[in-house]
Structure formats: C-alpha cells, structure tokens
Design a protein around this motif. Structure first.
Motif, PDB file in Angstrom:
ATOM      1  N   THR A 140      -1.860   8.749  11.066  1.00  0.00           N
ATOM      2  CA  THR A 140      -3.621   8.336  11.261  1.00  0.00           C
ATOM      3  C   THR A 140      -3.182   7.211  12.389  1.00  0.00           C
ATOM      4  O   THR A 140      -2.729   6.907  12.967  1.00  0.00           O
ATOM      5  CB  THR A 140      -4.033   7.650   9.811  1.00  0.00           C
ATOM      6  N   PRO A 141      -4.220   7.177  13.456  1.00  0.00           N
ATOM      7  CA  PRO A 141      -4.797   5.984  14.232  1.00  0.00           C
ATOM      8  C   PRO A 141      -4.406   4.968  13.709  1.00  0.00           C
ATOM      9  O   PRO A 141      -5.356   4.689  12.428  1.00  0.00           O
ATOM     10  CB  PRO A 141      -5.983   7.017  14.390  1.00  0.00           C
ATOM     11  N   SER A 142      -4.163   4.250  14.133  1.00  0.00           N
ATOM     12  CA  SER A 142      -4.103   2.691  14.015  1.00  0.00           C
ATOM     13  C   SER A 142      -4.862   1.647  14.194  1.00  0.00           C
ATOM     14  O   SER A 142      -5.538   0.735  14.456  1.00  0.00           O
ATOM     15  CB  SER A 142      -2.370   2.063  13.110  1.00  0.00           C
ATOM     16  N   LEU A 143      -4.694   1.721  15.589  1.00  0.00           N
ATOM     17  CA  LEU A 143      -5.306   0.712  16.672  1.00  0.00           C
ATOM     18  C   LEU A 143      -5.829   1.795  18.036  1.00  0.00           C
ATOM     19  O   LEU A 143      -4.821   2.608  18.355  1.00  0.00           O
ATOM     20  CB  LEU A 143      -4.352  -0.341  17.529  1.00  0.00           C
ATOM     21  N   THR A 144      -7.207   1.977  18.808  1.00  0.00           N
ATOM     22  CA  THR A 144      -7.513   3.039  19.776  1.00  0.00           C
ATOM     23  C   THR A 144      -8.695   1.713  20.286  1.00  0.00           C
ATOM     24  O   THR A 144      -9.039   0.905  19.482  1.00  0.00           O
ATOM     25  CB  THR A 144      -8.032   3.748  18.976  1.00  0.00           C
ATOM     26  N   GLY A 145      -8.845   2.401  21.558  1.00  0.00           N
ATOM     27  CA  GLY A 145      -9.713   1.739  22.275  1.00  0.00           C
ATOM     28  C   GLY A 145      -8.218   0.486  23.284  1.00  0.00           C
ATOM     29  O   GLY A 145      -9.808   0.064  24.137  1.00  0.00           O
ATOM     30  N   THR A 146      -7.961   0.990  23.337  1.00  0.00           N
ATOM     31  CA  THR A 146      -6.505  -0.018  24.402  1.00  0.00           C
ATOM     32  C   THR A 146      -6.161   0.629  25.256  1.00  0.00           C
ATOM     33  O   THR A 146      -6.806   1.734  25.241  1.00  0.00           O
ATOM     34  CB  THR A 146      -5.901  -0.826  23.242  1.00  0.00           C
ATOM     35  N   MET A 147      -5.251   0.318  26.288  1.00  0.00           N
ATOM     36  CA  MET A 147      -4.966   0.808  27.008  1.00  0.00           C
ATOM     37  C   MET A 147      -3.657   0.368  27.842  1.00  0.00           C
ATOM     38  O   MET A 147      -3.507  -0.441  27.720  1.00  0.00           O
ATOM     39  CB  MET A 147      -6.028   0.635  28.580  1.00  0.00           C
ATOM     40  N   LEU A 148      -2.794   1.590  27.995  1.00  0.00           N
ATOM     41  CA  LEU A 148      -1.355   1.654  28.989  1.00  0.00           C
ATOM     42  C   LEU A 148      -0.760   0.658  27.552  1.00  0.00           C
ATOM     43  O   LEU A 148       0.197  -0.707  28.165  1.00  0.00           O
ATOM     44  CB  LEU A 148      -1.641   1.118  30.100  1.00  0.00           C
ATOM     45  N   ASN A 149      -0.552   1.428  26.309  1.00  0.00           N
ATOM     46  CA  ASN A 149      -0.116   0.639  25.184  1.00  0.00           C
ATOM     47  C   ASN A 149       1.249   0.596  25.636  1.00  0.00           C
ATOM     48  O   ASN A 149       1.878   1.753  24.941  1.00  0.00           O
ATOM     49  CB  ASN A 149      -0.642   1.209  23.680  1.00  0.00           C
ATOM     50  N   CYS A 150       2.073   0.221  26.123  1.00  0.00           N
ATOM     51  CA  CYS A 150       3.604  -0.131  26.743  1.00  0.00           C
ATOM     52  C   CYS A 150       4.300   0.116  25.625  1.00  0.00           C
ATOM     53  O   CYS A 150       5.234   0.709  25.027  1.00  0.00           O
ATOM     54  CB  CYS A 150       3.847  -0.229  27.419  1.00  0.00           C
ATOM     55  N   SER A 151       5.119  -1.292  24.987  1.00  0.00           N
ATOM     56  CA  SER A 151       5.791  -1.513  24.158  1.00  0.00           C
ATOM     57  C   SER A 151       5.047  -2.715  23.340  1.00  0.00           C
ATOM     58  O   SER A 151       3.734  -2.769  23.164  1.00  0.00           O
ATOM     59  CB  SER A 151       6.707  -2.209  24.971  1.00  0.00           C
ATOM     60  N   GLY A 152       5.735  -3.544  22.583  1.00  0.00           N
ATOM     61  CA  GLY A 152       5.916  -3.940  21.873  1.00  0.00           C
ATOM     62  C   GLY A 152       6.662  -5.390  21.262  1.00  0.00           C
ATOM     63  O   GLY A 152       7.558  -5.259  21.436  1.00  0.00           O
ATOM     64  N   GLY A 153       6.960  -5.022  19.607  1.00  0.00           N
ATOM     65  CA  GLY A 153       7.376  -5.443  19.282  1.00  0.00           C
ATOM     66  C   GLY A 153       6.920  -5.378  17.616  1.00  0.00           C
ATOM     67  O   GLY A 153       6.179  -5.982  16.966  1.00  0.00           O
ATOM     68  N   PRO A 154       8.484  -4.940  16.265  1.00  0.00           N
ATOM     69  CA  PRO A 154       8.338  -5.933  15.500  1.00  0.00           C
ATOM     70  C   PRO A 154       8.195  -6.759  14.539  1.00  0.00           C
ATOM     71  O   PRO A 154       8.770  -7.942  15.407  1.00  0.00           O
ATOM     72  CB  PRO A 154       9.263  -5.009  14.402  1.00  0.00           C
TER      73      PRO A 154
END
Length: 470
Positions: A140-154
């Motif tokens: 499923t989609p979980s976060l939308t409408g953002t841009m260039l989501n490259c990485s992040g972290g748990p």
C-alpha cells in the motif's frame, strides 16, 4: 601502506572498537575481482520469472517483487525509483518493509491525493508485507506527496524516517535539469515519519532542517537523530537533531528540537572530503544551526537555497564532506558514507559533482565524540561510489554501489576485509541502474534490497549466511 589504502591502525581513548586496528589490501588490478566472503559470483535466475538479474555466490537464491508499474493491493500503481528501505518484524514470520520512492518533479502524488503532503509531488513511501522468500502478501502507499525521497532510517519505535533530498518548493527556482517548482504547493527538503502502527501524518519535522537530506540514524542512548546531507554540487555536512523529548518516551519524533552540525575541534571548516592520511581520527564538537527551516524570496536560485543551512554551520566552523549518503547506527557508533570522498586515482576519471574520490566510510563514536576514517577507496575497481549501507548481525557493513560500471553489493567486515557479495546484471537501456535500500529482515534470514533503475524493483536474497562474513 599507501595513504589511499585502508586504515592500518586505529585505537580511540585506549579502546579498540569495531573496524579498529584493521588492514585491507584491496584490488591489485582494475579487472581483478576482490576476494569474496562467500565464493565466486555466478549468474542466478530470479525465482519470480527465471530471468537473470543478479550474480550471487553458490547456494544463494532470490526473488524480485513489487516492480514499478505493478499494482498495489488497493489497485493503485507502484511508482518507480525504489531507494532507501527498512525491514521490521511482521506477523507470522513475515517482514514489513517501508520503501522510499525517489521521484522528483511536479508529476502529481500517487495514492490518495487528499492525504498527500503536496498533491503535485510524486515521491513518498510504500509499505509492503512480504515472506522471507520475497512473496508479496500486501502493498500500500504510506507517505505521498513528498519529493525525491532518497533514504532515511529505521527507528526503534517501529517507524521509518523518510528524507527528501531536495529543497524544491514554490519559493525556489527550478534546479538544473528540473522543472515544475512553480506548480508545487508546499516547501520540500524535510524529514517525515512513517509509523507502522498508524497512518503517516505527512507533516514534516521542520526543526530537523530543510536541506538535501539523505539518511537518518537513531542513537537510543541519547535520542539523537544523526542526519547526512547529499549536496551533489556543493559541500555537504553531517548533522544531528536533538528532539525536545526522547522519541522512545514520546513514541514518535517530535518537532521543535535543535539542529547541529559536526565540526572538527580546533580546525575551522576542516576539509574531510579530500584524501585522508592513515589513522585519520578527529575530536569533534557540534555547532548550532540558528535557522534550520529557511524561507526564501520568490524564485530563489536553487544553488543558493540548497546551501542555506550548510552555510550557517560552516560559518561557525563545521566540517566539509563530499556527498554524505548512507548511515547506520551500531553499538554506539554511527557509520556513514562519503560517496565521493578521497582522492581520484590516476586510473579513474574525475567523478562529476563535489568531491574527487571514489568513496570513504566514516565512523562517529557517540560515546567518545570522536570521528575516524574506516575506509577510503584507492580506486573505482575496489569500491566505486558507495551509497546506502546497512549492518549485519556480525557487524559487517553492506555497501550499495552507485558507480560508473558494474555495481556491487560489497561487504566490509569489522576485521577490515572488503569483499564482493552480489553484482547487478546489466539492464538493457539503463546503464545507470544501482543498488539501494539494503536491509536485513527479522532474524537475519533474508537480505532485502532495491534496484533503482528507470523502473525499479525490490529483491529478497537468502542462502547460507553462516558460511561467510554476514
């Protein structure tokens, strides 16, 4: 040993930690393969459809799933540009994956646009439930409408922090090669929390900065979030965000904290992007960012906007890095990658963007407040532009390459051994395909990883891990 070879000896505060006191010979020739921790790599067919997409050691298998253009469980279309990802324990021995989509441009949000942060932005995250052998249960989609989501972290409270690698917005002129900022409805360049147990609020953590974010790593002892910056054409910084309350107590990451940038003690604007001597280690301090969420006059040039936060830190003496990308926390240390750090070998062409090298791996020891060099690539044939990273149960780092030629998943052990684990088979019409988002599933049975290409897909890899170095 050559200064661009592996760090030979390192002990900090009299304690030898992981990756301390190690040596690595690297490759001796551009065509010579590095030693493998599991044996030679061979073409292996994808259990999904029989096509060869990966080269792996004997005994390992894989299945691909959730490719771009396929359908979510609710019928929506899976976006492309699969990137950073984390795995959490799911019911019945499954894994719950939260996966970034590094989609840029004002192309419109996927999923439910009424819940999107910016209905004109096409990036975000998807959440998937999969088996240990890559069989997709639900997506499923979980976060939308953002841009260039490259990485992040748990995060330890069962959430994923997704990071936007841009400062686009209606107040910023189009970046080189980009278009459509005037059609955006919100400012971008933020960190967003994607929890597993509830819907994402799609509200940014503004105090964590508006800059070209890459990765996030959580220190459970202090509650600090360490952040990397991948500013392609300009100097990058290493940051930490100190939330107003420990996230494990709050149950989420709160806005309103303090953003700081790493500086080398007694060395104003130390340039750590250049080649480092053997044994490089530095005492550090942290400088405050006074305005972490800058607003800009209408149509501010992108090159000016993307440096607004970093320039504040460097004005106070913060250190300079070249394209900081992957980061992971392990046993009191944050390991992070400088993709173009180091020096260029005479045998290699100069990479585009800021930085002359083929990659560095750094370690910031939270307990000693010391920064030390773990590895610096001597040339592209050894390690070529490392990007996302994760860590195995044995403490071995998994490095995703984003190089100019063949791209590998490489292992770097605590003893300092660099080895090849997986090679990406060429993808017709897409020489820029790369590995991203490596993450071990619950219990370490499966390594999940993405291939970011013009389309993109995810993979589950399993086999005799006990036989080697992961």
């Amino acid at each position: 040993m050559d200064r661009r070879r592996f760090l030979t000896t390192m002990t900090v505060a009299g304690v030898a930690g992981p990756f301390a006191g190690v040596a690595c010979a690297g490759r001796q020739g551009g065509a010579q393969a590095a030693p493998s921790g599991y044996g030679p790599l061979r073409p292996v067919p994808d259990l999904r459809d029989g096509k060869v997409r990966l080269h792996l050691p004997d005994g390992f298998s894989y299945r691909s799933f959730s490719a771009a253009g396929e359908k979510f469980s609710d019928g929506g279309v899976v976006p492309g540009r699969h990137d950073g990802m984390a795995a959490f324990a799911g019911p019945g021995g499954t894994a719950i994956l939260v996966r970034n989509h590094e989609v840029g441009g004002a192309v419109g949000a996927f999923g439910d646009r009424e819940r999107a942060y910016d209905p004109m932005a096409g990036g975000g995250t998807s959440t998937l439930r999969v088996t240990r052998r890559g069989e997709l249960v639900r997506s499923t989609p979980s976060l939308t409408g953002t841009m260039l989501n490259c990485s992040g972290g748990p995060m330890a409270w069962r959430a994923w922090l997704s990071c936007e690698e841009t400062v686009n917005g209606p107040d910023v002129a189009d970046a080189p090669g980009g278009a459509g900022n005037a059609r955006l409805t919100r400012k971008h360049g933020y960190v967003f929390e994607v929890p597993l147990g509830r819907a994402a609020t799609a509200e940014p953590v503004r105090a964590a900065g508006r800059f070209a974010h890459e990765s996030a790593a959580f220190d459970p002892s202090t509650g600090a979030i360490y952040l990397t910056e991948d500013n392609f054409s300009h100097p990058s910084g290493f940051y930490r965000y100190l939330p107003p309350r420990h996230p494990m107590l709050a149950g989420r990451l709160l806005d309103g904290g303090r953003l700081q940038m790493l500086a080398v003690a007694d060395a104003d604007r130390a340039d750590l992007s250049a080649g480092q001597p053997p044994g490089a280690a530095y005492a550090v301090e942290w400088v405050d960012i006074d305005d972490p969420d800058p607003g800009f006059r209408a149509r501010t040039p992108y090159d000016e906007a993307v440096q607004a936060v970093g320039r504040q830190g460097r004005a106070k003496g913060a250190a300079i890095f070249a394209r900081l990308e992957g980061a992971v926390y392990h046993q009191g240390t944050v390991y992070f990658v400088s993709t173009q750090g180091g020096d260029t070998s005479p045998a290699d062409p100069m990479p585009e963007g800021f930085g002359k090298g083929r990659g560095q791996v750094w370690a910031y020891e939270t307990w000693s407040r010391r920064l030390r060099l773990v590895y610096e690539s001597p040339r592209a044939a050894v390690l070529d532009l490392p990007d996302n990273i994760t860590v195995s149960r044995r403490g071995t780092l998994v490095l995703c390459e984003d190089g100019d030629g063949d791209n590998y998943l490489r292992g770097l052990t605590p003893a300092g051994r660099l080895f090849d684990f997986c090679r990406l088979a060429p993808i017709s019409g897409d020489p820029g395909a790369e590995f991203a988002g490596s993450t071990f599933g619950p219990g370490g049975h499966t390594l999940y990883v993405n291939v970011q290409s013009k389309q993109g897909r995810s993979f589950a890899i399993w086999g005799p891990w006990e036989r080697g170095l992961f």
